[in-house]
Write an enzyme that holds these catalytic residues in place. Structure first.
Site, PDB file in Angstrom:
ATOM      1  N   ASN A   1       5.991   3.192  -2.751  1.00 21.60           N
ATOM      2  CA  ASN A   1       6.763   1.952  -2.915  1.00 21.60           C
ATOM      3  C   ASN A   1       6.553   1.273  -4.270  1.00 21.60           C
ATOM      4  OD1 ASN A   1       4.191   1.371  -2.047  1.00 21.60           O
ATOM      5  ND2 ASN A   1       4.813  -0.431  -0.873  1.00 21.60           N
TER       6      ASN A   1
ATOM      7  N   CYS B   1      15.982 -10.793   2.347  1.00 17.04           N
ATOM      8  CA  CYS B   1      16.009  -9.594   3.201  1.00 17.04           C
ATOM      9  C   CYS B   1      15.429  -8.345   2.546  1.00 17.04           C
ATOM     10  CB  CYS B   1      17.413  -9.395   3.767  1.00 17.04           C
ATOM     11  SG  CYS B   1      18.227  -7.867   3.566  1.00 17.04           S
TER      12      CYS B   1
ATOM     13  N   GLU C   1      -8.666  -5.104  -5.426  1.00 18.42           N
ATOM     14  CA  GLU C   1      -8.211  -4.231  -6.502  1.00 18.42           C
ATOM     15  C   GLU C   1      -7.729  -4.915  -7.765  1.00 18.42           C
ATOM     16  OE1 GLU C   1      -5.642  -1.080  -5.056  1.00 18.42           O
ATOM     17  OE2 GLU C   1      -7.533   0.010  -5.199  1.00 18.42           O
TER      18      GLU C   1
ATOM     19  N   GLU D   1      -6.066  -0.438   0.974  1.00 17.38           N
ATOM     20  CA  GLU D   1      -5.005  -1.457   0.978  1.00 17.38           C
ATOM     21  C   GLU D   1      -3.957  -0.964   1.947  1.00 17.38           C
ATOM     22  OE1 GLU D   1      -5.708  -4.045  -0.609  1.00 17.38           O
ATOM     23  OE2 GLU D   1      -7.131  -3.397  -2.133  1.00 17.38           O
TER      24      GLU D   1
END
Lengths: 484, 484, 484, 484
Positions: free
Chosen positions: A163, A288, A464, A264
Site C-alpha cells: 500500500n 471514502c 518506526e 506495524e
C-alpha cells in the site's frame, strides 16, 4: 527490458528488474521470475526475480560482512549518504511515482504525494544518525561511574506491503541505516520495482555494497522466503508491516532466535465526528478513500452524510496515470472480492447504501470498484471489524461521547483514531481515552517522520519514526560500570 | 503456620503461606500445596499453594479491574506508595533475608546484601513514577503540532527464578507499578515465601487490592500456569528472567497475543584479566562464587591462579543461617548434578583441578559442593559454554587481547562481561569490542537500579532498570497530531 | 524568647531568632537586631539579627568549605537528606504556617496552602538529585569520544521576598542542594523566622554544617549585605526573586564577577476571559486576591463583573490567625500607600469603583485594605502597568481576541498569563501568541515543582523548577574529548 | 573594489566591502570607512564601513521585523536554508580561506582548516532546527497537564573576535538561525570581509532579508557601537567571544535590559604531560602554536622539552598565503608587544629561553615573531597568568599529580584543559578534578559542533554548540498549565 515499459521515464536507468545483493544486480538462483500486473488494466507489464529460501544465505552473509565495516563508519558519513540518497530520490520523484502507479493503481498525484511523504524519512534520519548518544551517571555505590552506549544491532530484515511501497521502505531503511545496521528488504509481490529504484539510488548515493539489499519474490514464495530470512542466525532484527495474522507468525518464528521484532499491523481506524466539529474540515481528506469506520453524532448525522456523499461523488475514477483521475483501481483482485462481500454483508445487516452499488466495475479490465457509502452502520457488520482496501465507507450514528469512545475502542486493533471537535475539554478527554497508537485531532492524517509511528494492542509494537525512538529500535543499549 | 518455622522472625506477620489475589490471601482452587526445602539441610520446612491454569482467570481479571483505576492514580501517589513499600521492606530487611536464606541456601550476609541491592529498585522507581513525560513538537506540515504521551500498557506478568528472589521482583514490580501497570508475579517453586513477604508489605504500603498479586506453584505446574498467564487476553506484558531455552518458549507463546515481552536470560559471563590489571582488585569479589569463565593473560597466569586458589580456600562452607558461613549450599540438587558433570568433563578435556575434588559433600544433608577451580581450561569444556550455579571456576590462559576478546564473545549469550586493566587505550577498545549488555570495568559487579539492566544476543531483550528506559518498557507511547 | 510569642507552637524549638552559619546559631557581629511586625495588628512581635556586609566573609567561607565535601557526597545521600527535610517540614507544617501568618498577614489556610505547595519542591528535588546525567557521543572526527559531565557550580546565594517566604526558599534551596551546591539565604526583613525554621529542620535532616546558611537583615542593611554577597569571590551563583528594578541591579553587580544569575522578577500578570469561557471557573480563584489585570470580552462583561463583585463581597477580612478569615491584611504599610494611589489614579482616569472605597481600613491597627474592584479600566491607569500586592482588581473590557492579546502583551514583563476559553482553536492560538514564561489555561494557578518556573522579557531569566532544568541551572556542564 | 585585491578569487562576488542590513548592501550613515591591514605585510589592502551607534536603530528594527515572520517559518525550511548555506560556503571554501589569511595572517592551510571546522556548525545546526521539542507531563495537582514549549527569543547580537572569524560566526549564527532568531553580527575590525562573505552566501541560500545582518566598525567605534547594540530595547540576546575584561562589561551593559548573555572568554589553557603519556602524541599539535602553559612531569621533562623544541624548529615562518608556510605572523602589532614583554618577564623571573630570542622579526614588514620556548617556567611569570596570541610556549616542571592539578586550576579562568596519560585511574581522577569547561584527553583539540562549547569560572557562561544545549540558549522555554 525498460524499452518495453508501458510508460516513459526521464531516466530509464532507475528501472531495475533484477535484485540488488551485495552491490550486484542478480537473478534468483532458480532463474525463475514472476509477473507484475497493472491494476488499472489487469495486464502483466513486467517480471521480477522469484527468489526462494535458497537465495537467503548469500544475501544475509553479504549484509553481515557489510555490517562489520558499516557499523564503524562515522555517523556523519552515514548522515551524508542518507542525505545524498534523499537528494537522488527527490530528483527522480516523478519517475518513481509513475512506477508506483503502475504497481498499485494509485492516481499519479497520490503516488507523488507518497514520495513527498516518504522523503520525510530519509531527510529525518540523516539528522538522527549523528544524534545517537549514550549517558554517564554516578550511581549510589561509591567510586563508580556508569556509562551507557548505543551500538547497532546487526543485519535487519524488512518485510513490507504494497500500500505504501516507497514510504514503508524509507521509514524502515532510514532508521536502520542511520543507526549503523545493514538491511535486506523483501517487498510485496505487487511492488518490486519501486523498491528496486530505491536500491539503485542507494548505490549511487554511496552506500557500500551489502548495506542495502533487495530480494523480490512471488506470492507463492513469500512465506518460505520470509521464514528463511527470519530464521537466519545472522539476522538480528525483523521489521514487518502487514496483517495482524501474519505479524503474529513473524513474531513466533522470530521467538526461536530471540530476534528483535517491530510490527506495524492492521488498523481499521475509527473517525469520530462530534456535533461541535467543523464538518467541512471533518469531511475533507477522508472522502471514502482512507476512512472505513466513521462515527457521526446523531444531531449532525444527516448533514454530514450528505456532505460526504456529495464529496465522494466528485471523485473521478480512472487509470492512475491519467492526470484527472482522483480515484484509481484497488491494487489486487482479492481486494474487489472483499469489498463486495463487505457491502453485501452490511446491507443484509440493516445498512443503507447511500452511494454506489457495492460492486466492482464490470468490463473495464482493471480492478475498479464503484465507491460505496453505507449509512446506519452497526457493530455486527464485517466492516466494523475488518480493514478494507477499497473505497467503502460506513457511517455509524451515535448519541453520546461515551458511546463513541466505547465503540471506537471496541476492537483488538489500536493503530490510529481520528476525532473532530472544537471543544477543548472534549479534546483532552478523548486524547486520553481513545486506545490507539496515534490520534489525529481535527485532521485525517497523523503521520510524519518527526513523530513516532506505531500502533498498540494487536496493531503491533515498536516505533518506526520520530526523534530518538526509531533509531533506538535498531540499537542495543549497553550499560557499563567503572570502578576506580 | 508461622509458629512451626525453623527460625525466628521479629515480625511473624510477614510470613505468608497463602497467595495474594485482589488483596486477599487465598489457596489454590485445587487446595493442593507443594513443599519447600531448606537447601542447607535437605528438609521440607513449609508448603505453599500449588496454583494451576484454573487459578489464572480470576487473578488476571482482578488485576485488570485494579488497572482501570490504578492507571488514573496520580503519579505522585504511586511514588508515595512505592516509597512506603521501600520503607517497610527496609524495616523488615533481616526477617526477609532469613527467609531468603532458608529458600536459597545463601549465607545470611548475602541475603541481606540482596535486600540492600533490591531496595535500590523500589527507591529508584519511586523517583521515576513522576518523571514520565511526553513531548510536543512542530512537524514540517504546516499548522500542526505533534503531542506524544505515555500511558501504562495494562496487566503485567512477572515470571522469576530463585537466584535473586527479592531483587528480581522489586526490579520488575518497581518499574510496572511506577508506570501505572498492575502485576501478577509467579515466583520460582524454591522461593515462594520471600515474594509473599513483599506482597504483604505492598498491601500495608497502600497499594490497592489487585495491583500486586502473587500466584505460587510447584515445579510440575510451572509450565501450564505460566502458559495460561502468557495467553490470557488481558495480560499485555510479560517479563521473564530465566534460561534462554524457556525464554524462547515464553516469546513464542506471547507471539500469539502480540504481547510485549522483556527477557533476561542466561549469562555465563566472561572475566578478562590483563597483565596490567591490579590482581588483588581482579581477584576480589569473584572468588569462585560469581564467575565461571575467567580468562587470564599468560604472563600473570601463575600469580593469579595462586591468588584465586588462596582466596577461595578462605571461604567457610556451612548453613547459610550461621554468621560465619561465607559459602552456602547450592539451591537445588539438580545444581549438584550439573556441577559434578562439568568438573568431570573439564578434567577429561585436559583441565587441572587446582582446588577441590569436583564433587558434592557427602552425608551432610544439605546440597553442598566443595569449591572447585579448574586450571588450563579450554573452549571444548562444557563449562566454557554453560552457566553454572555452583562454586566451580575455570581459568583460561590467553596470549593477546584479540584472542581474549574473540573467546569472550564466542558464545550465543551476551549478558555481561568483566575486564581488569589499567591502560586507558585498552579500556576504550574493549568498551566497544566486547559483546555484552553490561560491562564491568575493574569491578565484578555491574548492576544497580540507576543503570539499564539487560543482555543482548541470546541473553534477551528489554531493559529492566535505569533512568526512563525501564518505565518506558511498561508503557505505550502514543503520538498525536493537532491540526488547527 | 519563644515564650513571649503571641501564638502557641506544638514544637517551640523550631522558632529560632538567631542566624544559622556553618551549623551554629549566631548573632550579627554588630549584635544589632531589627523588629518584625505583625501586619494584622501593626505590633512588633520579635526581633532578628541585623547582619551587615561584615558578616559575609565568614559565612561564604563556611559555605565554600562545606561545598568542598558536599559536592562529593553521593547523590543518593543528598536525596535522602532532602526527603528527610521534606518529612520534617511536613511534620511541622502547621507551626510554620502560623509563623508565616504572623510575618505576612496571610490567612492561616493560605499559609498552610503555601506550605503544601512549597513541599512539592523538597519532594521533587529529592528525586532530581540522582538523575543528573552526562552524555557520551561519537563526534565526526575519527577516533574520538565526547563525554559531557555535570558538576555543581559552588556556593549559591538566594535573595528572597516576603510574599512566599517558604516556597521561594524551598524552590531555590531544593535545586541547589540536589545539585550539590551549598547555599546562603538572605530572607526579606518581613519574614526572617519562617526561613529560620527551615534552617533548623535542615540541620535535623542531616545536612552538614555550612550546607544551608541564613543571614537575616533589616530593610536598611538589605542593599549592602546583598551586594557583599553578590560580590564575594567564592559565590558562584545568585538566585533572586523580587522587583525588576532590583533584579537589574543584582545582574549588574554580578556582571563584575561573571556569576551565574537566576532572576524571577515582577509580574502584573493578565487574565483573559473570553465569551466562550466557563465564567464560574474563570471567577474562582482570582477573586481579587491574585489577579490585578483582568481582560473581559464585552459580550460577557456585565455578567462577569457581577459575578466577581459578588464573590469578592463574600470574603471575610480579619487577622490571618482567625479560622474564618479569608482576606488578611497586606504585608507592609507601603502596600497600603500604593494601593490607595492606584485606585485614586484609576478613578481619575475614568474607572468605576464597582466595589470598595479604595482606601485602607481606618483605626484597626493592622494593614487592612478594603477590597476594591475597578470597572472600565484602561491602559492609561497605573494599575495597567504596575504590580499590586493588595486586594485591587481592575476589569478591562475588550472586543476581539487580537485586541486582548495585544493588550496582555503590552508590557515589558512576561511572567505569567491566564486565559479562559473552551474553544480548542483559540486555545492553540493563545498558547503561541501570549508572551509569558507561564500560561494558565482555564486555571488561575500555573505553578508546581514539576514544571519549569520562570518569566521572560523583563520578568527575568533562568528556571527554578521542573525536570532537569532547575538542577541544571545550578550546574556546570563540562564537555570532554577522548582521543585514543 | 574587488579588482584591487592582492589575491585572486574564483568567485569575485563573494568579496563584499559594504555591510548587509535588511538584505541590502549599505555604507555607514557617516560614510566613513576604516582600513584593514595584511599582518603578513603590514599594508592596508581594503577598507570597510565604519559604523557607529547611529547605525544601530535601523538595523535592529529590520532584524526585529524579520524576526516576526522568521519565527513562524517552519523549522524544516530553516533547516533547508542552513544546509544550503552550508553547501555554498563549502563551495567557496578556498576563496573564503584566502580572505581569512589576509585578515589574520594564518597560513592558508590553517584558514582552510578553520573553514572545515566551522562548517561543522552549519551542518550540525541544520539538524538541530527540527529537533526543538517541548514536553507534556501530568503534575501532582489533579486534572491538569503541563505543556512546555520552546520559542525563539528574538533578535540576537553577536560580537566576535579575529582569531576564528568564520568559526565564531557560524557557531553563533547556526544556533540562532536554527532556533528561529534573527541576528546582527559585529565582527572584529581585523576581519570584516570574511564575515561579509558569509552574509552574501546567507542571502543566496534563501534566508530572508533582515535575518542575518552585519555591521562592521573600526577599533575606535567598537565600544560605542557594541554598547548601542546591547542597549537596544529590541535586542533580546547578546553572544560575545573575547576577553574577560570586555565580557564583564558586556554583561554589565546587558544587565540594564535584562538581556540573555552568552560569554566565551579568555582561556590561558593548561596542558599536563604525565610520565605515562605517549610523548609523541603529547607533543603533536601543541607545537607552540596553541598551548602556552605546559606542565611536564619532572621524570620526562628533559625528553619532552627536547622533543617540543625540535618540533617547533621545524616550523616554516612566512606569509600565510604561501603554501610552505606553517607559521604565519601574529594578527596585530599589539600582539608583538605583549609577546616580547612576556618573554622578557619570564627570563627575568628565572626562565630559560630554550628556543628563539623572544623578539619580533625585524625589517620584514609583517607582524612576525620568532617562536620562543621558555623552560623552567614558574607561577610568578606573566605567561602563567595571561593569554598569549603569539608563538610563545612555557614549560613548567612538576613532581606530583596533585601539584599539577593545583597549578592547572590556579587561575580565574576555566575554558579548557588538556592532559596526556595512559593510566585509566588517573584519567578518571583528572576528569573530575580539573576545573575547565572542556577537557582534552590525549588530544590538544577539544572542540566540535557536536559537543557543548563553553568555559566555566571567569571564562564565561552559556554553551554554543552541542546537541540541544546551544539552540536552547537562543530560546525561551515556556511552561503552560491546562486545567480541564
Amino acid at each position: 527490458m525498460a524499452s518495453e515499459l508501458p510508460f516513459k521515464l526521464n531516466n530509464k536507468d532507475i528501472f531495475r528488474d533484477n535484485c540488488l545483493v551485495n552491490g550486484e544486480w542478480v537473478e534468483a538462483q532458480s532463474k525463475k521470475r514472476f509477473d507484475v500486473v497493472d491494476p488499472g488494466t489487469g495486464k502483466i507489464w513486467a517480471t521480477a526475480p522469484d527468489n526462494g529460501p535458497e537465495d537467503v544465505d548469500k544475501t544475509v552473509e553479504a549484509a553481515q560482512a557489510a555490517f562489520e565495516s558499516y557499523r564503524k563508519v562515522n555517523s556523519r558519513t552515514r548522515a551524508q549518504w542518507l542525505l545524498k540518497w534523499d537528494a537522488l530520490i527527490r530528483e527522480h520523484r516523478d519517475d518513481i511515482a509513475k512506477i508506483v502507479t503502475y504497481e498499485t493503481g494509485k492516481p499519479i498525484a497520490e503516488s507523488q504525494g507518497e514520495l513527498d511523504y516518504a522523503l520525510g524519512f530519509t531527510w529525518w534520519f540523516a539528522g538522527e544518525a549523528e544524534r545517537i548518544q549514550g549517558t554517564i551517571s554516578t550511581p549510589a555505590a561509591p567510586g563508580r561511574r556508569v556509562f551507557t552506549i548505543k551500538q547497532p544491532i546487526g543485519v535487519a530484515v524488512a518485510l513490507t506491503p504494497w500500500n505504501f511501497p516507497i514510504a514503508m521502505i524509507l521509514r524502515k531503511a532510514g532508521a536502520a541505516l542511520a543507526a549503523g545496521c545493514t538491511m535486506i528488504v523483501k517487498p510485496s509481490p505487487e511492488t518490486p520495482f519501486s523498491v528496486l529504484t530505491l536500491a539503485y539510488l542507494a548505490l549511487q548515493a554511496g552506500f557500500p555494497p551489502g548495506v542495502f539489499n533487495v530480494l523480490t519474490t512471488s506470492l507463492d514464495n513469500t512465506p518460505s522466503l520470509s521464514e528463511a530470512l527470519c530464521r537466519h542466525e545472522l539476522v538480528k532484527k525483523v521489521t514487518f508491516t502487514g496483517s495482524t495474522r501474519v505479524g503474529k507468525l513473524v513474531a513466533k518464528i522470530c521467538s526461536d532466535g530471540l530476534k528483535k521484532v517491530t510490527l506495524e499491523l492492521g488498523g481499521n481506524c475509527p473517525f469520530l465526528i462530534f456535533e461541535d466539529a467543523d464538518l467541512e474540515q471533518a469531511a475533507n481528506g477522508q472522502a471514502c478513500i482512507t476512512a472505513n469506520r466513521v462515527y457521526v453524532q446523531k444531531s449532525i448525522y444527516e448533514d454530514f452524510s450528505k456532505l460526504i456523499v456529495q464529496k465522494t461523488k466528485g471523485l473521478v475514477m480512472g487509470h492512475g496515470s491519467e492526470q484527472k483521475t482522483t480515484l484509481g483501481p484497488v491494487t489486487t483482485s482479492r481486494g474487489l472480492d472483499k469489498a463486495e462481500s463487505q457491502v453485501k454483508d452490511a446491507v443484509s445487516n440493516g445498512g443503507k447504501l447511500l452511494l454506489g452499488n457495492g460492486q466492482r466495475t464490470k468490463d473495464v479490465g482493471g480492478y475498479f470498484f464503484e465507491p460505496a457509502i453505507i449509512g446506519d452502520a452497526n457493530r455486527d457488520m464485517l466492516i466494523a471489524n475488518e480493514e478494507t482496501f477499497a473505497p467503502v465507507l460506513a457511517l455509524f450514528p451515535f448519541d453520546t461521547e461515551e458511546e463513541a469512545v466505547q465503540r471506537a475502542n471496541d476492537t483488538s486493533m489500536g493503530l490510529a483514531s481520528y476525532y473532530f471537535t472544537k471543544n477543548v475539554d472534549r479534546t483532552w478527554r478523548l486524547f486520553e481515552n481513545l486506545e490507539a497508537g496515534m490520534l489525529g485531532i481535527n485532521t485525517g492524517n497523523s503521520s510524519a517522520a518527526e513523530s513516532p509511528f506505531g500502533g498498540i494492542k494487536e496493531s503491533g509494537y515498536g516505533k518506526e519514526s520520530g526523534k530518538d525512538v526509531a533509531v533506538n529500535d535498531a540499537i542495543n543499549s549497553n550499560s557499563n560500570f567503572v570502578f576506580t
